[in-house]
Design a protein around this motif. Structure first.
Motif, mmCIF file in Angstrom:
data_model
loop_
_atom_site.group_PDB
_atom_site.id
_atom_site.type_symbol
_atom_site.label_atom_id
_atom_site.label_comp_id
_atom_site.label_asym_id
_atom_site.label_seq_id
_atom_site.Cartn_x
_atom_site.Cartn_y
_atom_site.Cartn_z
ATOM 1 N N VAL A 106 17.032 1.407 3.012
ATOM 2 C CA VAL A 106 16.138 2.559 3.263
ATOM 3 C C VAL A 106 14.704 2.057 3.364
ATOM 4 C CG1 VAL A 106 15.738 3.054 0.652
ATOM 5 C CG2 VAL A 106 15.239 4.752 2.411
ATOM 6 N N ASP A 107 14.058 2.877 4.239
ATOM 7 C CA ASP A 107 12.744 2.485 4.626
ATOM 8 C C ASP A 107 11.743 2.470 3.363
ATOM 9 O OD1 ASP A 107 13.444 1.956 7.118
ATOM 10 O OD2 ASP A 107 12.221 3.617 7.926
ATOM 11 N N ALA A 108 10.656 1.645 3.370
ATOM 12 C CA ALA A 108 9.768 1.600 1.973
ATOM 13 C C ALA A 108 8.790 2.671 2.029
ATOM 14 C CB ALA A 108 9.151 0.228 2.254
ATOM 15 N N ASP A 109 8.383 3.442 3.268
ATOM 16 C CA ASP A 109 7.275 4.405 3.131
ATOM 17 C C ASP A 109 7.684 5.711 2.538
ATOM 18 O OD1 ASP A 109 8.916 5.222 5.158
ATOM 19 O OD2 ASP A 109 7.413 4.985 6.808
ATOM 20 N N GLY A 110 8.779 6.025 2.144
ATOM 21 C CA GLY A 110 9.244 7.323 1.715
ATOM 22 C C GLY A 110 9.288 8.317 2.400
ATOM 23 N N SER A 111 9.325 8.091 3.835
ATOM 24 C CA SER A 111 9.500 9.057 4.839
ATOM 25 C C SER A 111 10.771 9.941 4.564
ATOM 26 C CB SER A 111 9.635 8.544 6.333
ATOM 27 O OG SER A 111 8.244 8.018 6.759
ATOM 28 N N CYS A 112 11.859 9.054 4.123
ATOM 29 C CA CYS A 112 12.825 9.489 3.715
ATOM 30 C C CYS A 112 13.055 9.710 2.159
ATOM 31 C CB CYS A 112 14.118 8.832 4.289
ATOM 32 S SG CYS A 112 15.573 9.030 3.725
ATOM 33 N N GLY A 149 0.789 -1.212 -0.104
ATOM 34 C CA GLY A 149 0.047 -0.049 0.061
ATOM 35 C C GLY A 149 0.861 1.053 -0.078
ATOM 36 N N ARG A 150 2.235 1.155 0.290
ATOM 37 C CA ARG A 150 2.950 2.329 0.328
ATOM 38 C C ARG A 150 4.284 2.588 -0.449
ATOM 39 N NH1 ARG A 150 4.215 3.550 6.751
ATOM 40 N NH2 ARG A 150 5.474 1.726 6.651
ATOM 41 N N ILE A 151 4.558 1.239 -1.076
ATOM 42 C CA ILE A 151 5.955 1.357 -1.751
ATOM 43 C C ILE A 151 5.767 1.978 -3.112
ATOM 44 C CG2 ILE A 151 5.951 -0.807 -2.767
ATOM 45 C CD1 ILE A 151 8.973 -1.133 -1.870
HETATM 46 MG MG LIG Z 1 8.200 4.750 8.735
#
Ligand SMILES: [Mg+2]
Ligand SMILES: Nc1nc2c(ncn2[C@@H]2O[C@H](COP(=O)(O)OP(=O)(O)OP(=O)(O)O)[C@@H](O)[C@H]2O)c(=O)[nH]1
Length: 246
Positions: free
Chosen positions: A99-105, A17-19
């Motif tokens: 890197v995290d999948a959610d795009g926070s970075c 749902g986020r990637i």
């Molecule tokens: Mg996160």
């Protein structure tokens, strides 16, 4: 001169749902950098979720040669387990990253850190992205996570006597040679894996640098503030014991 090679892993658990938007942007931004490869590691989600991930990633793989086919782990290992499984697929690169999948970075922050690693003249220094400047408008987090982050950072720095503010930020680059040296000693596969990684790198003589980045919290996070913080604090105590600290 050839730029240093980088292998970037995105650990994923229930991330279909986020990637999508983040991975699309990341592929676009990194393709111009050259010698960067990316691999999604799907950490034992169910078959329907794995299928959804395939549907998102396969078309992107066709468009971008530097996006490798995803690695599907048969069982959930935890974020650290997924990162290490991905890193072990790239035994010859110069830099290992996640890197995290959610795009926070953002993808831009990923590219900035890669540039920094390639300019690095110091011997063996890992680059840890950091939200240490919590008052900066570039760091957008819920107050609860901000507070927990600060408490956890203080715990890590105090108990392990390592001068770090934010050990948990979801973007890190590690020299591959340093990782291979310490890999046999790494035990933690869950969310505290970064702390063990940091301690092992530090103890093996690899330096680290905290690099302040922009962070925009994304809804739908997996970290449970109370339950996971308790687990992670226990892990920090175990790391301290294993290092022989009293
Ligand atoms: Mg996160
Ligand atoms: N492989 C794997 N990855 C996980 C697991 N749990 C979380 N992740 C990944 O770890 C990364 C960070 O998790 P998030 O859900 O973004 O964590 P969060 O609750 O938003 O916490 P912050 O991002 O630190 O604010 C994401 O890429 C997740 O998919 C897991 O069990 N296995």
């Amino acid at each position: 001169m050839q730029p240093a090679t980088v292998h970037l892993v995105i650990p994923c658990y229930q991330e279909s749902g986020r990637i999508g938007p983040f991975l699309t942007e990341l592929c676009e931004v990194t393709k111009g950098l050259g010698d960067v490869s990316i691999r999604v590691v799907e950490d034992g989600s169910d078959a329907a979720e794995a299928e959804r991930m395939r549907e998102i990633i396969t078309p992107l793989c066709r468009m971008h040669a530097h996006l490798h086919p995803p690695l599907f782990l048969p069982q959930n290992r935890g974020k650290g387990g997924a990162v290490y499984a991905g890193w072990d697929q790239a035994p010859e690169v110069d830099w290992l990253a996640f890197v995290d999948a959610d795009g926070s970075c953002s993808a831009t922050e990923v590219a900035n850190l890669i540039h920094l690693a390639r300019k690095q003249s110091k011997p063996e220094t890992a680059l840890f992205a950091s939200r240490w400047d919590q008052t900066s408008p570039r760091v957008q987090r819920q107050w609860k996570r901000r507070l927990m982050g600060r408490i956890f950072g203080t715990l890590v720095a105090t108990l392990l006597r390592i001068p770090i503010h934010d050990s948990q930020c979801g973007l890190k680059l590690v020299p591959r040679t340093a990782y291979q040296r310490i890999a046999p000693s790494l035990r933690i596969q869950g969310f505290a894996f970064d702390v063990e990684l940091l301690a092992a790198l530090h103890d093996s003589g690899c330096g680290f640098e905290e690099v302040s980045i922009a962070w925009h919290e994304t809804p739908g996070g997996h970290v449970h503030l109370i339950r996971d913080s308790i687990r992670m604090a226990r892990d920090v105590v175990a790391i301290r014991r294993r290092r022989g600290q009293h």
